[in-house]
Design a protein around this motif. Structure first.
Motif, PDB file in Angstrom:
ATOM      1  N   ASN A  71      -1.456   9.750 -11.299  1.00  0.00           N
ATOM      2  CA  ASN A  71      -0.180  10.539 -11.455  1.00  0.00           C
ATOM      3  C   ASN A  71      -0.776  11.897 -11.324  1.00  0.00           C
ATOM      4  O   ASN A  71      -0.118  12.805 -10.669  1.00  0.00           O
ATOM      5  N   LEU A  74      -2.351  12.595  -7.564  1.00  0.00           N
ATOM      6  CA  LEU A  74      -1.477  12.225  -6.178  1.00  0.00           C
ATOM      7  C   LEU A  74      -1.251  13.136  -5.323  1.00  0.00           C
ATOM      8  O   LEU A  74      -1.425  12.717  -3.902  1.00  0.00           O
ATOM      9  N   GLU A  90       3.529   8.003  -1.068  1.00  0.00           N
ATOM     10  CA  GLU A  90       3.352   8.304  -2.354  1.00  0.00           C
ATOM     11  C   GLU A  90       3.969   7.392  -3.355  1.00  0.00           C
ATOM     12  O   GLU A  90       3.218   7.028  -4.198  1.00  0.00           O
ATOM     13  N   VAL A  94       1.534   4.532  -5.850  1.00  0.00           N
ATOM     14  CA  VAL A  94       1.866   4.566  -7.415  1.00  0.00           C
ATOM     15  C   VAL A  94       2.061   2.952  -7.594  1.00  0.00           C
ATOM     16  O   VAL A  94       1.674   2.449  -8.501  1.00  0.00           O
ATOM     17  N   SER A  95       2.937   2.415  -6.654  1.00  0.00           N
ATOM     18  CA  SER A  95       3.629   0.905  -7.449  1.00  0.00           C
ATOM     19  C   SER A  95       2.966  -0.173  -6.716  1.00  0.00           C
ATOM     20  O   SER A  95       3.461  -1.293  -7.234  1.00  0.00           O
ATOM     21  N   ARG A 148      -5.343  -0.563  -4.490  1.00  0.00           N
ATOM     22  CA  ARG A 148      -4.471  -0.373  -5.380  1.00  0.00           C
ATOM     23  C   ARG A 148      -4.047  -1.794  -5.524  1.00  0.00           C
ATOM     24  O   ARG A 148      -3.638  -2.228  -6.726  1.00  0.00           O
ATOM     25  N   ILE A 312       4.763  10.940 -12.943  1.00  0.00           N
ATOM     26  CA  ILE A 312       4.799  11.474 -11.395  1.00  0.00           C
ATOM     27  C   ILE A 312       5.629  12.721 -11.199  1.00  0.00           C
ATOM     28  O   ILE A 312       5.087  13.586 -10.588  1.00  0.00           O
TER      29      ILE A 312
END
Length: 359
Positions: A71, A74, A90, A94-95, A148, A312
């Motif tokens: 967060n 980033l 981006e 995150v996902s 990730r 975010i």
């Protein structure tokens, strides 16, 4: 004298699974039910199982940490890896871990039943260590996404096994309280990630340290499981009754082993006589309960995702840590109050579920 009394509490006669079944049948009969109590007169010490529960909640802490670790950094990550201004990239950073979590959660039950709870924890720690190391050392977007994704598989595997493990090793009178530790640990992990990411704007490359830090609790999780008790429920289902008794003695104390094994025998006989098929999740007697659970959990998950997305968005706000941490803290406090009411006032799950929506 003290040694003699200690021996009385820690020694008991080991029995075979058949003997436990016979004892359980006798206790269930109406003739003997007046002379044999249905439950223990004293509760086992919560201190014996507490370290094992605490070790299991590390997986939930890591889940929260990896949700929030990108967060704050980033913007720095996108600048260093060359995709600054690319909102799609981006969003993937995150996902992607959530996509990996979906994969891990699909196999978590089979893994926990196949190799045991302790090895499942160690297995979930492995991709978290490897994935975080890849993310910390990568110089490309592809490397970050791979790291990730690996971390996400561990995120999906760990918390479901933690919920199962905590339920199986906890004494009944503190089982609900220990269950709340998982949600608390998740919120603490999210808050820890936001707190640790504060120096990222002043120190170049600090985001790599944020990923390296996550390997420490993952390593502690893998090592601590070497000394934690295996689930007696899993051992009993594997036919390893003597080992199940030994683990119950570690978790509850010797004086409570016989009663725990009798209850486990009753539960096992109930599982054999009441077979549930996987298809009943979509119709039949289990469908209503599944629908209630999904409808009740979906708003909670939506709120938690809102907190993540707000984090975010607030990357461009100077008060990001304050807002995100406050949201996580309130979410955690609400869950603790829920479990506190359930334990002390015994209001029942349907009543608490109804009042949670009134709030």
């Amino acid at each position: 004298m003290w040694a003699h009394r200690t021996g009385e509490f820690s020694m008991y006669k080991r029995m075979s699974p058949r003997d436990y079944t016979v004892v359980a049948d006798v206790e269930d009969s109406s003739v003997v039910s007046h002379s044999i109590p249905d439950q223990e007169t004293t509760n086992p010490s919560w201190r014996l199982s507490f370290p094992h529960v605490l070790a299991a909640t590390i997986s939930a802490f890591l889940f929260g940490y990896h949700l929030g670790v990108v967060n704050e950094p980033l913007e720095s990550i996108s600048f260093d890896l060359g995709f600054n201004g690319n909102t799609l990239a981006e969003g993937l950073v995150v996902s992607t871990c959530l996509g990996g979590a979906l994969i891990g959660s699909l196999f978590s039950g089979w893994i926990a039943d196949g190799i045991g709870r302790r090895r499942a924890f160690q297995l979930c720690a492995l991709p978290m260590i490897v994935g975080a190391s890849i993310s910390a050392t990568t110089t490309t977007l592809a490397g970050m996404l791979l790291g990730r994704l690996l971390v996400g598989t561990g995120m999906g595997l760990g918390p479901p096994v933690a919920s199962l493990y905590v339920t199986e090793v906890s004494p009944p009178f503190v089982r609900g309280t220990y269950g709340s530790f998982i949600q608390i640990a998740t919120c603490l992990g999210l808050m820890g990630a936001l707190l640790f990411g504060i120096p990222v704007r002043e120190i170049a490359g600090w985001w790599r340290i944020c990923f390296w830090v996550s390997t420490v609790p993952a390593g502690i999780l893998a090592l601590s499981m070497m000394f934690c008790a295996e689930s007696p429920h899993w051992l009993y289902k594997q036919g390893r009754t003597a080992e199940a008794e030994a683990e119950f003695e570690r978790l509850l104390g010797g004086a409570h082993v016989k009663f725990a094994m009798q209850e486990l025998s009753k539960l096992d006989r109930g599982d054999e006589s009441d077979v549930v098929h996987f298809s009943e999740l979509f119709y039949g007697r289990c469908f209503r309960g599944i629908c209630i659970f999904i409808l009740g959990y979906a708003p909670t998950d939506f709120v938690s995702m809102y907190i993540l997305h707000f984090g975010i968005y607030s990357c461009y706000c100077h008060h990001q840590f304050v807002f995100s941490s406050l949201s996580s803290l309130l979410f955690s406090l609400g869950f603790v109050i829920h479990m506190f009411l359930l334990q002390l006032f015994l209001l029942g799950q349907p009543y608490l579920l109804y009042n949670s929506y009134l709030a």
